[in-house]
Design a protein around this motif. Structure first.
Motif, PDB file in Angstrom:
ATOM      1  N   LEU A   1      28.276  39.263 108.323  1.00 32.53           N
ATOM      2  CA  LEU A   1      27.298  39.282 109.408  1.00 32.53           C
ATOM      3  C   LEU A   1      27.843  40.007 110.631  1.00 32.53           C
ATOM      4  O   LEU A   1      27.101  40.325 111.544  1.00 32.53           O
ATOM      5  CB  LEU A   1      26.940  37.850 109.824  1.00 32.53           C
ATOM      6  CG  LEU A   1      26.304  36.978 108.762  1.00 32.53           C
ATOM      7  CD1 LEU A   1      25.872  35.673 109.376  1.00 32.53           C
ATOM      8  CD2 LEU A   1      25.087  37.669 108.183  1.00 32.53           C
ATOM      9  N   LEU A   2      29.151  40.202 110.660  1.00 37.05           N
ATOM     10  CA  LEU A   2      29.730  40.750 111.886  1.00 37.05           C
ATOM     11  C   LEU A   2      29.516  42.257 111.939  1.00 37.05           C
ATOM     12  O   LEU A   2      29.551  42.944 110.922  1.00 37.05           O
ATOM     13  CB  LEU A   2      31.230  40.466 111.935  1.00 37.05           C
ATOM     14  CG  LEU A   2      31.592  38.990 111.940  1.00 37.05           C
ATOM     15  CD1 LEU A   2      33.107  38.841 111.974  1.00 37.05           C
ATOM     16  CD2 LEU A   2      30.998  38.304 113.152  1.00 37.05           C
ATOM     17  N   GLN A   3      29.356  42.751 113.149  1.00 36.68           N
ATOM     18  CA  GLN A   3      29.257  44.191 113.292  1.00 36.68           C
ATOM     19  C   GLN A   3      30.653  44.800 113.203  1.00 36.68           C
ATOM     20  O   GLN A   3      31.652  44.130 113.453  1.00 36.68           O
ATOM     21  CB  GLN A   3      28.624  44.519 114.648  1.00 36.68           C
ATOM     22  CG  GLN A   3      27.229  43.944 114.710  1.00 36.68           C
ATOM     23  CD  GLN A   3      26.454  44.493 115.872  1.00 36.68           C
ATOM     24  OE1 GLN A   3      26.915  45.363 116.563  1.00 36.68           O
ATOM     25  NE2 GLN A   3      25.255  43.978 116.062  1.00 36.68           N
ATOM     26  N   GLN A   4      30.660  46.082 112.914  1.00 41.77           N
ATOM     27  CA  GLN A   4      31.959  46.692 112.635  1.00 41.77           C
ATOM     28  C   GLN A   4      32.956  46.551 113.789  1.00 41.77           C
ATOM     29  O   GLN A   4      34.095  46.172 113.573  1.00 41.77           O
ATOM     30  CB  GLN A   4      31.746  48.165 112.278  1.00 41.77           C
ATOM     31  CG  GLN A   4      33.007  48.787 111.689  1.00 41.77           C
ATOM     32  CD  GLN A   4      32.800  50.243 111.404  1.00 41.77           C
ATOM     33  OE1 GLN A   4      31.698  50.716 111.451  1.00 41.77           O
ATOM     34  NE2 GLN A   4      33.870  50.942 111.120  1.00 41.77           N
ATOM     35  N   PRO A   5      32.548  46.831 115.031  1.00 45.13           N
ATOM     36  CA  PRO A   5      33.543  46.712 116.123  1.00 45.13           C
ATOM     37  C   PRO A   5      34.094  45.295 116.227  1.00 45.13           C
ATOM     38  O   PRO A   5      35.235  45.085 116.622  1.00 45.13           O
ATOM     39  CB  PRO A   5      32.744  47.073 117.374  1.00 45.13           C
ATOM     40  CG  PRO A   5      31.536  47.778 116.889  1.00 45.13           C
ATOM     41  CD  PRO A   5      31.240  47.276 115.527  1.00 45.13           C
ATOM     42  N   THR A   6      33.267  44.334 115.844  1.00 46.60           N
ATOM     43  CA  THR A   6      33.728  42.947 115.951  1.00 46.60           C
ATOM     44  C   THR A   6      34.902  42.696 115.013  1.00 46.60           C
ATOM     45  O   THR A   6      35.776  41.895 115.297  1.00 46.60           O
ATOM     46  CB  THR A   6      32.581  41.984 115.618  1.00 46.60           C
ATOM     47  OG1 THR A   6      31.447  42.399 116.349  1.00 46.60           O
ATOM     48  CG2 THR A   6      32.947  40.577 115.997  1.00 46.60           C
ATOM     49  N   TRP A   7      34.871  43.405 113.887  1.00 49.02           N
ATOM     50  CA  TRP A   7      35.990  43.209 112.959  1.00 49.02           C
ATOM     51  C   TRP A   7      37.310  43.537 113.621  1.00 49.02           C
ATOM     52  O   TRP A   7      38.331  42.943 113.327  1.00 49.02           O
ATOM     53  CB  TRP A   7      35.790  44.103 111.724  1.00 49.02           C
ATOM     54  CG  TRP A   7      35.040  43.356 110.683  1.00 49.02           C
ATOM     55  CD1 TRP A   7      33.737  43.449 110.390  1.00 49.02           C
ATOM     56  CD2 TRP A   7      35.582  42.351 109.819  1.00 49.02           C
ATOM     57  NE1 TRP A   7      33.405  42.569 109.399  1.00 49.02           N
ATOM     58  CE2 TRP A   7      34.526  41.883 109.024  1.00 49.02           C
ATOM     59  CE3 TRP A   7      36.854  41.810 109.631  1.00 49.02           C
ATOM     60  CZ2 TRP A   7      34.686  40.908 108.072  1.00 49.02           C
ATOM     61  CZ3 TRP A   7      37.031  40.832 108.677  1.00 49.02           C
ATOM     62  CH2 TRP A   7      35.961  40.378 107.907  1.00 49.02           C
TER      63      TRP A   7
END
Length: 1702
Positions: free
Chosen positions: A1042-1048
């Motif tokens: 569910l996380l957006q890429q930058p959040t990773w």
């Protein structure tokens, strides 16, 4: 029937005629003139009647003539005639037919009769009729008539006197009534006021109308007469009394005040005549002092005279009452005099009448108000009103203090008696009190003075007794208590009058104000200031005196009704003061009531301080000081209760009387009805109530209502039945009192709350430092007040809850408990109340209500927190759905747990949290979800209750599930919220500040969850760490999509790596102390019995989890810009874990390493989405199975759900083209991995440098195995650039790994039993690694071949281990066979199998590579030989015999391949150094220094000898034949060696040491043969070589000679003893060698043998012969063989002899 009706007129005429006839009849004889007159009168009457229509008018006109006969008749002085005439005259008068002239004649005739003393009563009657029926009598006539009446008053006859007195009174009244009537008539006509003359003479009556003039003259003369002066108008007065005069003055002033007020002339009389007169007449009373002897003063003082004094007082009363406004100054004097008459030094009767007069004033409040305005409010004026009140007060006090004022009661019980209610007996026979019963008569009693109380007047009217005693001349005796009773009534009336008047006016004003506000809502109402000032002044002037008197009376009162009245007066005054805003007097009255409610001398600070302020104002009244008397302790009252005082220090008991209870009820009444005006004095009231409640033992119950405590509460509380029935009533009133607070206005309510708070503060102070039961009154009542004022709770919430919070922090548990009870009850009630607008719309109010609940979290006491949490639970259950914006507060409360709180608290809080998570997540604003996460996390972190920590981790998992399911909804709401916040922040010009800011809000929520779990992963408790770790990695795995890429990016750096850092730090610093088995019966496994080991488990879990995420999400992570950095960091973590001093961690680190290396190319992230779906039970649709790993791996397609999930990741992630870039990137990653592997390997296998004692850690075998096993996989990716340098590094590690010892307790598991020659898995791995390399080189390009020598070198190192196990630092390792398994020692492995396997590999490899340039150049063969030289040299000393055997066979194999190569390259010199090496190897092996083991069997020995023979054969076949290609030195060495082997003679030093050397006969033989063969071969290329062999031979022969000689010698010396076995063996060997030599010589061409040799051989013969004597059979048989060949020398050949001779 009126006198003017025709019938009446007719009757009058008839009667007159009858009278005249009667008169003529009587006078016929004696008085003829009269008879004639009478008859003519009859004629006259008839004439009038006939002529006139208006008969009465005509009669009046002719009245002089009509009356004449009767007057003459009176002149006869005959009683009968006189009476008849007077009656007739009266009849005329009554019909008003007398003219002015006639009236004058009548008066003159009456005067004569009076002077003759005839018919006195008839005269008076006639005068009265004349004056009352008409107004014809004026001026002198009138005055004469009045004088006549006065004269009759002073006759000797009593009846006449009294009648005359009555007549005078009536006449005077008539005169004034006429004036009033006259004024009435002229009322409408406006007159010109006369010019006022400068000197208004007393006779200036010209301005007055006739009747007024008469009245004026009459009043003026009355004043003259009273003053004992001559009258001006009443001419003919002879006698007059003052008393009568004063009575007349009084009646005129009292009945006709209007006259004096309307006519200046009369006003002038009042001022100029009456007042001075009164003042003058008062003088004897003023000067008189009781008990002053007249002899002392020169002029005797006139004594006060009761009749005059009393009448004067009456006059004064009237003057003051009616003419106050005219006589302001004079009244001031009168009032001052009145006050003086109350003085104690005046006679009793004077004081009594004075007090009655004062009472008269007291019932006229309006008058009192005028006093106040005219005197008290004017500057430089006597404060008359104040003085009156004070005088009353001091009068009452004086009655108690002056000894003869009343009876001194004989007090039969001691002061403060035993509580039996002992009653003082009064003298004079008034109802004597018997001990125990109360006297029936109402009375006051104070300090022994007992004064009865009588009913003197009806309330509100001053009915005087002594002022009415006009007939008394002597002063009456005043009954005891009369003056007191009047004064008492006066006080009560005064209070009643003033208060009701002012309150009426206040009410009117308030009504007006209300109307005004309705009409003009926008304007302020301005009251008339004047009125207020007057009221305030009145109260200010009188309150001190009133209070002093009332307090004293209250204390002294023994009668319930009287007490009630006094209390009512104090109460109304207090209320009035309150309404007028006069704080000091209000408080003073309240204090008085309060003091009276409490036991005498009760120490109550609030009251004492107040009383002190008051008593410092001692009021001085004309030199007398008025003290506010404090209550006396000896009041004889019925005791109704005994209880404990409320004090900090325990004291004795205190007693409450019925009067105290009565006062208490008044106090309750005051608070109940007048709460609005109490203001700050709530403090006094409540403090007192609190103490009373305490003494009565009332304790708070539910909702704050007070209930009678149980008897158990204290043995000290004793209540009589009388009060027991009262208690419920009192407690009910108390509750109603606080219920009624809902009707107070806001300000008053604040006063009430403040008072309760400060009371409570006192109670708190008192409860400090002791565990006495505290007083909970204030707290209970705060609760009650709050509950009833819920509708306007906002205004009192802060002070109320603020204070209760303080109470909650009190050390006394009972106090705290109630504080918390009150606070939580209020909060619950506040939330449940139906507010308008409802709470849902009034966010501010809701937060206000919840705030104190949050504040409670700061309290350290567990019981309070328990209460707080219980109420949170209740709030959740009842209002959970509607908390809305209140959630952050509620969650804050739930989450405010600390480790120093008990388990039960945490358990309760956790129940709340569970309820929230299970039921309320959907109803709360999404912005609160983060708080829920924090709170759940804090429960995980608490260390009181492990189960809760674990359960809360479960809750976090549930929360994450909730996020996952409601993702879209939450995202939308959070984003809306975010926009709003962003806008606000921009407006303020700030930046938005929240955790993980750049990430979108929904992702932040996840990040918070991860961060919390991360914190839990480093909890001190292993179970929590484990659970949290599993949960963290599971949530990231399940929901990470569910996380957006930058959040990773944040997940990796801020969550995962941060966690790894923390875990690493904790693990490395963890305690190594052993943990004793945990609580009770829990046993801890030895692998977890130190903190360090427990942390190790965590480290393992964490590292594995992170590695797994890197593995599964590699594709996604690689798209982040800094994947390489992340990779490096991860590898760094793996490295530090691998190097940790814990086998478990280090091994796991390698597993993780293996895991991240197994991935050949990254999997696209969406197939991970598929995994997540599979986890959720949604099978992803795979279009195409995954093909083998490789750069061009197909992408996984997925259904819509997966696409949706991927959309969460922002843009669809595109797989990068499998191009150069990714390959480069890959190789960088692999090399990074290689570096990590290298560092790990280096550090973990580097032996310790320090002394062995400090040795802490040695890596385990499984670890090392795993480490080495990683290499082959890794190598596949780096082989392209794998350099020699890298190979060296590898070698170091392999060598290090193999040399690590194992601990003896582990050895049974790792080592095979010693006898089995098996490799350990580590050794296998090492060889595999080298094998992989070697194979790679084999198939690799040419440039790789240079690595062969290095590999050889490495393998040869391993081969050495067979004889010389590697040293691990300076560690002493025991050989495995000698290790005792139960001791923790280090055991060197059995390296033999490994070394042997390595040797085999070497041989194989050499086989393949012998001709490689690198192999030749790097002298590999030499190295092999050099290495093998060690086991060969050790031979039997080798750890395992298989070793040297293998070494020999390997040597043979290698040489068979290598020697031809060596010969081939002989010219290049590359093998030059090999030859000496080889020679040494042969030498070391064939002539080993180690002896064979004792238990070696003959067969074994022979086998071993066969091996030696094989070597010698190799020399003879492979080396000696090619001697010309071989260095000479080498050949020489070989020859010397063969020579040595051929005789195998030990050096002498060995002879003693070695007992048994088995002869290697076969070997010697072969050596000898080879030697000889080589020596005598024709192939001697150079003389040098031949020389060497000859040399060898001669040495051999010489040795033999020596041995034989020595043997013979020893044999001879030893006699019968046999020689040592060794020497025998030696001789046998020598003999055999000789025989072998002989054989060789035979076989050889003669020309090849040196002549010298022959000579030496022959020279042996004699020595041999000498040996024949030896006793040993073995020697003998050998000797035979040696001697046999000599037969060939017996006949030397001819040629030989010739030679010899020549």
């Amino acid at each position: 029937m009126s006198t003017s009706s025709p019938e009446a007129v007719k009757k009058l005429l008839e009667n007159m005629q009858t009278d005249l006839r009667s008169l003529s009849m009587e006078c016929k004889k004696k008085f003829p003139p009269v008879k004639e007159a009478a008859e003519s009168g009859i004629v006259k009457i008839k004439t009038i009647a006939a002529r006139n229509t208006d008969i009465l008018a005509a009669l009046k006109e002719n009245s002089s003539e009509v009356v004449q006969p009767f007057l003459m008749g009176c002149g006869t002085k005959e009683p009968k005639i006189t009476q008849l005439c007077l009656a007739a005259i009266q009849r005329l008068m009554s019909h008003e037919v007398v003219s002015e002239a006639a009236a004058g004649n009548i008066i003159n005739m009456l005067w004569q009769l009076m002077e003759n003393g005839l018919e006195e009563l008839k005269l008076l009657q006639t005068v009265l009729v004349l004056l009352t029926t008409n107004t014809v009598v004026h001026d002198e006539v009138l005055s004469k008539a009045i004088v006549l009446c006065f004269r009759l008053h002073f006759t000797k006859d009593n009846i006449t006197n009294n009648t005359a007195a009555a007549t005078v009174r009536q006449v005077v009244t008539v005169v004034f009534e006429r004036m009033v009537a006259e004024d009435e008539r002229f009322k409408g006509i406006v007159e010109q006021p006369p010019p006022v003359q400068g000197n208004t003479n007393r006779r200036s009556v010209s301005t007055l109308r006739p009747s007024a003039k008469d009245a004026y003259m009459l009043f003026q003369d009355l004043c003259q007469l009273v003053n004992a002066d001559a009258p001006y108008w009443l001419v003919g007065m002879t006698e007059m009394t003052r008393t009568f005069g004063l009575e007349l003055l009084e009646s005129v002033l009292n009945d006709f005040p209007g006259v004096f007020l309307q006519h200046q002339e009369f006003s002038f009389l009042l001022k100029e005549r009456v007042c001075p007169l009164v003042i003058k007449l008062f003088s004897p009373n003023i000067k008189f002092r009781q008990g002053s002897s007249s002899s002392a003063s020169p002029a005797p003082v006139e004594k006060p005279y009761f009749p005059i004094c009393m009448r004067l007082l009456r006059v004064v009363s009237v003057l003051i009452k009616h003419f106050y406004s005219l006589l302001v100054t004079e009244c001031e004097i009168f009032l001052s005099l009145l006050v003086k008459f109350l003085d104690g030094e005046k006679p009793q009767w004077l004081r009594a009448v004075a007090v009655e007069s004062v009472h008269r004033l007291c019932v006229q409040p309006h008058l009192l108000r005028s006093f106040c305005q005219s005197y008290d409010m004017k500057q430089h004026s006597t404060k008359v009103f104040r003085d009156i009140v004070n005088a009353l007060g001091s009068f009452i006090q004086s009655l108690f203090i002056v000894p003869n004022a009343g009876n001194t009661a004989a007090v039969s019980a001691p002061a403060g008696g035993s509580g039996s209610g002992a009653q003082g007996t009064a003298q004079g026979g008034q109802g004597t009190g018997v001990s125990g019963n109360l006297t029936t008569q109402a009375a006051f009693e104070y300090r022994g003075t007992w004064i009865p109380l009588m009913t003197v007047s009806v309330q509100g009217s001053a009915k005087a007794t002594y002022l009415e005693m006009l007939d008394k001349v002597e002063p009456p005796s005043i009954p005891e208590g009369y003056a007191m009773s009047v004064a008492f009534s006066a006080l009560l009336d005064l209070v009643r009058g003033i208060t009701s008047m002012i309150e009426r006016e206040l009410a009117v004003e308030e009504e007006a104000a209300a109307e005004f506000r309705e009409a003009h809502p926008d304007q302020e109402w301005q009251p008339q200031p004047g009125a207020h000032l007057v009221w305030e002044e009145m109260v200010s002037a009188c309150w001190c005196g009133l209070l002093a008197a009332l307090s004293l009376l209250l204390d002294a009162s023994t009668d319930e009704t009287a007490t009630e009245n006094i209390l009512k007066a104090e109460l109304t005054m207090a209320s009035l003061c309150g309404r007028l805003g006069l704080v000091t007097p209000r408080d003073a009255f309240i204090t008085a009531i309060c003091k009276a409610s409490l036991p005498p001398h009760y120490a109550l600070t609030v009251l004492s301080s107040n009383a002190a302020n008051l008593s410092s104002k001692a009021y001085s009244i004309q030199g007398q000081s008025v003290q506010i008397i404090s209550p006396s302790s000896e009041s004889h009252q019925q005791v109704v209760a005994v209880g404990q005082p409320l004090t900090a220090q325990p004291q004795g008991t205190v007693v409450l009387t019925a009067k105290n209870i009565q006062c208490m009820r008044t106090l309750l009444n005051l608070a109940h009805c007048h709460g609005a005006v109490l203001g700050t004095s709530w403090q006094l009231v409540l403090a007192t109530l609190q103490h009373l409640v305490w003494i009565l033992g009332l304790k708070p119950g539910v909702g704050g209502a007070l209930k009678p405590g149980r008897a158990v509460e204290g043995p000290s509380t004793v209540l009589t039945t009388a009060v027991m029935t009262d208690l419920p009533v009192i407690s009910n009133i108390l509750s109603r009192l606080f219920e009624s607070s809902q009707y107070l206005d806001d300000v008053s309510l604040h006063h009430l709350i403040n008072a309760l708070c400060s009371l409570s503060l006192e109670a708190m102070e008192m409860a400090f430092g002791n565990n006495k039961e505290p007083s909970l009154f204030a707290v209970a009542k705060l609760l009650e007040t709050g509950l009833v004022n819920m509708d306007r709770i906002e205004i009192l919430w802060r002070p109320l809850t603020g204070h209760l919070l303080e109470v909650c922090q009190h050390p006394n548990s009972r106090m705290r408990e109630w504080g918390a009870e009150a606070l939580t009850a209020l909060i619950k009630a506040g939330l449940a109340y139906k507010h308008d607008p409802p709470l849902a719309q009034n966010q501010r109010l809701q937060l206000l209500l919840l705030n104190p609940l949050k504040e409670l979290s700061n309290v350290l006491h567990a019981d309070i927190r328990q209460k707080q949490l219980e109420s949170v639970l209740q709030i959740l259950q009842s209002q959970g759905d509607s908390l809305g914006p209140g959630w952050p507060l509620v969650l804050g409360v739930i989450g405010a747990i600390r480790n120093d709180q008990g388990e039960s608290l945490i358990r309760t809080a956790f129940q709340c949290l569970q309820l929230v998570v299970t039921d309320f997540l959907p109803t709360m604003p999404c912005t609160c979800l983060q708080i829920v996460v924090d709170v759940a996390g804090s429960f995980g972190l608490q260390n009181q209750e492990l189960n809760i920590s674990l359960t809360s981790i479960g809750l976090l998992w549930n929360i994450s599930d909730y996020f996952f399911q409601r993702g879209e909804a939450i995202t939308q709401e959070l984003e809306r919220e975010e926009e709003a916040l962003q806008k606000q922040a921009q407006e303020r010009g700030e930046t938005l500040n929240r955790p993980f800011h750049p990430a979108p809000p929904f992702d932040c929520l996840w990040l918070c969850l991860y961060a919390k779990l991360g914190e839990l992963c480093v909890d001190p408790r292993p179970a929590v760490r484990k659970s949290a770790g599993q949960t963290l990695f599971s949530t990231i795995a399940a929901h990470g999509t569910l996380l957006q890429q930058p959040t990773w990016h944040i997940v990796v750096w801020k969550v995962l790596f941060h966690l790894l850092d923390c875990v690493r730090t904790s693990s490395t610093t963890a305690d190594k102390e052993k943990i004793e088995s945990g609580g009770g019966n829990i046993l801890i496994h030895h692998s977890r019995d130190t903190a360090e080991k427990q942390w190790a488990e965590t480290w393992v879990l964490t590292l594995a989890g992170v590695a797994r995420i890197f593995n599964t999400r590699r594709y996604l992570l690689q798209q982040l810009g800094d994947f390489f950095e992340a990779w490096e960091v991860l590898l760094n973590h793996i490295q530090s874990a691998a190097l940790s001093k814990n086998n478990e961690v280090s091994l796991a680190a390698l597993k993780s390493f293996q895991e991240i290396l197994q991935i050949v190319t990254p999997v696209k992230d969406s197939d991970k989405a598929g995994d997540a779906l599979a986890a959720m039970g949604v099978p992803p649709v795979l279009i195409d199975p995954l093909s083998a790993s490789g750069p061009g791996r197909p992408l996984v397609r997925s259904d819509s759900l997966v696409e949706r999930l991927t959309r969460y990741n922002g843009a669809e992630l595109q797989a990068p083209p499998p191009g150069e870039e990714s390959a480069l990137e890959d190789s960088a990653l692999w090399w990074s991995a290689w570096n990590t592997w290298y560092r790990t390997g280096t550090d973990s296998t580097r032996p310790p440098s320090g002394p062995t004692e400090k040795l802490s850690f040695i890596p385990s075998q499984p670890f090392l195995t795993a480490l080495i096993q990683i290499f082959p996989a890794l190598y596949q990716h780096i082989k392209a650039n794998f350099s020699m340098e890298d190979l060296k590094k590898l070698g170091v590690i392999l060598h290090g790994a193999v040399s690590v010892p194992i601990s003896s307790d582990a050895s049974p598991f790792i080592l095979p039993s010693y006898t089995e020659a098996v490799l350990t898995s580590l050794q296998e791995a090492v060889l595999t690694a080298l094998d992989v390399l070697q194979k790679a080189i084999c198939v690799g390009p040419e440039n790789l071949q240079v690595m062969y020598p290095a590999i050889f070198e490495q393998l040869l190192l391993f081969v050495e281990f067979s004889c010389k196990p590697p040293q691990y630092g300076r560690m002493e390792t025991k050989h495995v066979a000698n290790a005792k398994y139960n001791q923790a020692e280090w055991v060197a492995l059995n390296y033999v199998p490994f070394a042997e396997r390595s040797l085999e590999v070497v041989v194989d490899l050499y086989h393949k590579t012998a001709c490689h340039k690198a192999v030749i150049n790097e002298k590999v063969l030499q190295n092999i030989i050099k290495t093998l030289r060690m086991p060969l040299g050790l031979k039997y000393a080798c750890p395992s015999e298989s070793t040297w055997k293998l070494a020999v066979s390997s040597l043979l194999k290698v040489l068979s391949i290598g020697l031809p190569v060596a010969r081939q390259h002989a010219s290049s010199g590359k093998f030059d150094t090999m030859w000496p090496e080889l020679a040494n190897a042969f030498e070391d092996f064939l002539f080993t220094k180690s002896s064979p083991p004792d238990n070696l069997s003959i067969q074994e020995f022979q086998k071993n000898e066969a091996i030696d023979v094989e070597v010698v054969q190799l020399i003879s076949t492979e080396i000696l034949p090619f001697a010309n290609f071989i260095p000479k030195d080498f050949v020489g060495q070989i020859m010397a060696m063969l020579n040595k082997g051929s005789i195998h003679s030990q050096s002498p030093s060995f002879t003693e040491a070695e007992i048994d050397v088995r002869m290697r006969e076969e070997f010697s033989k072969v050596c000898f043969e080879t030697l000889l063969q080589f020596s005598f071969s024709n192939k001697v290329s150079t003389p040098q070589e031949g020389y060497i062999s000859r040399m060898a031979l001669s040495v051999l022969l010489k040795r033999s000679q020596d041995v034989l000689r020595r043997y013979v010698e020893d044999e001879r010396l030893s006699g019968r003893c046999p020689l040592p076995r060794q020497q025998v063996t030696e001789i046998i060997f020598v003999l055999k060698a000789i025989s072998t030599l002989m054989d060789s010589l035979k076989k050889t061409q003669p020309e090849n043998v040196d002549g010298n040799t022959w000579a030496q051989v022959i020279a042996l013969y004699p020595t041999l012969v000498e040996c024949i004597t030896c006793s040993s059979s073995e020697v003998s048989s050998a000797l035979k063989e040696a001697l046999g060949p000599f037969k060939d020398f017996m006949q030397p050949p001819v040629s030989r002899v010739q030679n010899g001779e020549s």
